[in-house]
Design a protein around this motif. Sequence first.
Motif, PDB file in Angstrom:
ATOM      1  N   LYS A 191      74.096   2.501  -3.483  1.00 49.32           N
ATOM      2  CA  LYS A 191      75.009   1.641  -4.359  1.00 49.32           C
ATOM      3  C   LYS A 191      77.105   1.106  -3.839  1.00 49.32           C
ATOM      4  O   LYS A 191      77.033   2.583  -4.359  1.00 49.32           O
ATOM      5  CB  LYS A 191      75.039   1.843  -5.850  1.00 49.32           C
ATOM      6  CG  LYS A 191      73.284   1.529  -5.894  1.00 49.32           C
ATOM      7  CD  LYS A 191      73.193   1.773  -8.532  1.00 49.32           C
ATOM      8  CE  LYS A 191      71.936   1.616  -8.716  1.00 49.32           C
ATOM      9  NZ  LYS A 191      71.119   0.025  -7.841  1.00 49.32           N
TER      10      LYS A 191
ATOM     11  N   VAL B 177      79.982   1.367  -5.353  1.00 50.27           N
ATOM     12  CA  VAL B 177      80.752   1.868  -6.317  1.00 50.27           C
ATOM     13  C   VAL B 177      82.123   1.728  -6.363  1.00 50.27           C
ATOM     14  O   VAL B 177      82.332   2.256  -5.303  1.00 50.27           O
ATOM     15  CB  VAL B 177      80.150   3.002  -7.622  1.00 50.27           C
ATOM     16  CG1 VAL B 177      81.558   3.639  -8.738  1.00 50.27           C
ATOM     17  CG2 VAL B 177      78.972   3.101  -7.811  1.00 50.27           C
TER      18      VAL B 177
ATOM     19  N   TYR C  56      76.210   7.139  -3.185  1.00 46.39           N
ATOM     20  CA  TYR C  56      76.465   6.279  -3.508  1.00 46.39           C
ATOM     21  C   TYR C  56      77.017   6.428  -2.350  1.00 46.39           C
ATOM     22  O   TYR C  56      77.663   7.332  -1.821  1.00 46.39           O
ATOM     23  CB  TYR C  56      77.665   6.839  -4.864  1.00 46.39           C
ATOM     24  CG  TYR C  56      76.275   6.839  -5.637  1.00 46.39           C
ATOM     25  CD1 TYR C  56      76.268   5.177  -7.192  1.00 46.39           C
ATOM     26  CD2 TYR C  56      76.023   7.216  -7.316  1.00 46.39           C
ATOM     27  CE1 TYR C  56      75.189   5.018  -8.047  1.00 46.39           C
ATOM     28  CE2 TYR C  56      74.846   7.432  -7.891  1.00 46.39           C
ATOM     29  CZ  TYR C  56      74.823   6.291  -8.320  1.00 46.39           C
ATOM     30  OH  TYR C  56      74.117   6.591  -9.681  1.00 46.39           O
TER      31      TYR C  56
ATOM     32  N   LEU D 189      79.049  -1.747  -9.200  1.00 47.24           N
ATOM     33  CA  LEU D 189      79.515  -1.282  -9.977  1.00 47.24           C
ATOM     34  C   LEU D 189      80.733  -1.073 -10.247  1.00 47.24           C
ATOM     35  O   LEU D 189      81.235  -0.514  -8.537  1.00 47.24           O
ATOM     36  CB  LEU D 189      79.021  -0.566 -10.962  1.00 47.24           C
ATOM     37  CG  LEU D 189      79.733   0.210 -11.651  1.00 47.24           C
ATOM     38  CD1 LEU D 189      79.230  -0.417 -12.911  1.00 47.24           C
ATOM     39  CD2 LEU D 189      78.721   2.134 -11.795  1.00 47.24           C
TER      40      LEU D 189
ATOM     41  N   PHE E  56      75.739   8.479 -13.398  1.00 45.33           N
ATOM     42  CA  PHE E  56      75.210   8.408 -12.036  1.00 45.33           C
ATOM     43  C   PHE E  56      74.179   9.036 -11.627  1.00 45.33           C
ATOM     44  O   PHE E  56      74.033   8.628 -10.425  1.00 45.33           O
ATOM     45  CB  PHE E  56      76.508   8.861 -11.442  1.00 45.33           C
ATOM     46  CG  PHE E  56      77.825   7.719 -11.645  1.00 45.33           C
ATOM     47  CD1 PHE E  56      77.437   5.809 -11.168  1.00 45.33           C
ATOM     48  CD2 PHE E  56      78.865   7.360 -12.189  1.00 45.33           C
ATOM     49  CE1 PHE E  56      78.536   5.096 -10.720  1.00 45.33           C
ATOM     50  CE2 PHE E  56      79.653   6.583 -12.551  1.00 45.33           C
ATOM     51  CZ  PHE E  56      79.442   5.522 -12.140  1.00 45.33           C
TER      52      PHE E  56
END
Length: 145
Positions: A7, A9, A35, A80, A142
């Motif tokens: 992901k 971020v 991340y 995000l 997280f």
Amino acid sequence: MNHNQKKKVLFICRNNSGRSQLAEGILRHLYGDCYQVYSAGSDPRAINPLTLQVLQELGVDTSPLEAKSLEKYQGQEFDLVVSLCGGEDEECPIFLTAARFIHQGFPDPREISVDNQLSPEEKLEGFRQVRDQIRDWIEAQFKPG
């Protein structure tokens, strides 16, 4: 987990010298295998030396950290985006290309570093407090799985 499944971020605040750098360093340190982590500011300034010092106390590698402008990430998509500005009088940047946008305010450690009433040790302690608040929030928000 391969690079493409991580992901993305992005932490943002005004100067990208304190809170967003703390968040970037801590998230990468704790959960960097899950991340891709970035940070930026609408008015970037040099990273505060106390920011780097309190990260290094946790064993965080600060070598990848640098102050960056939000413009660097225009047009990129993130899973995000987190704004970290704290006070109502603080202008928080907006970033539009996010699947999810959340605001999680923290006190600006820059205010601590320019307070002439505080000793160097008190300033360092103030930065540690902000760092620990951010770390606790990141661990809760997280944690993989």
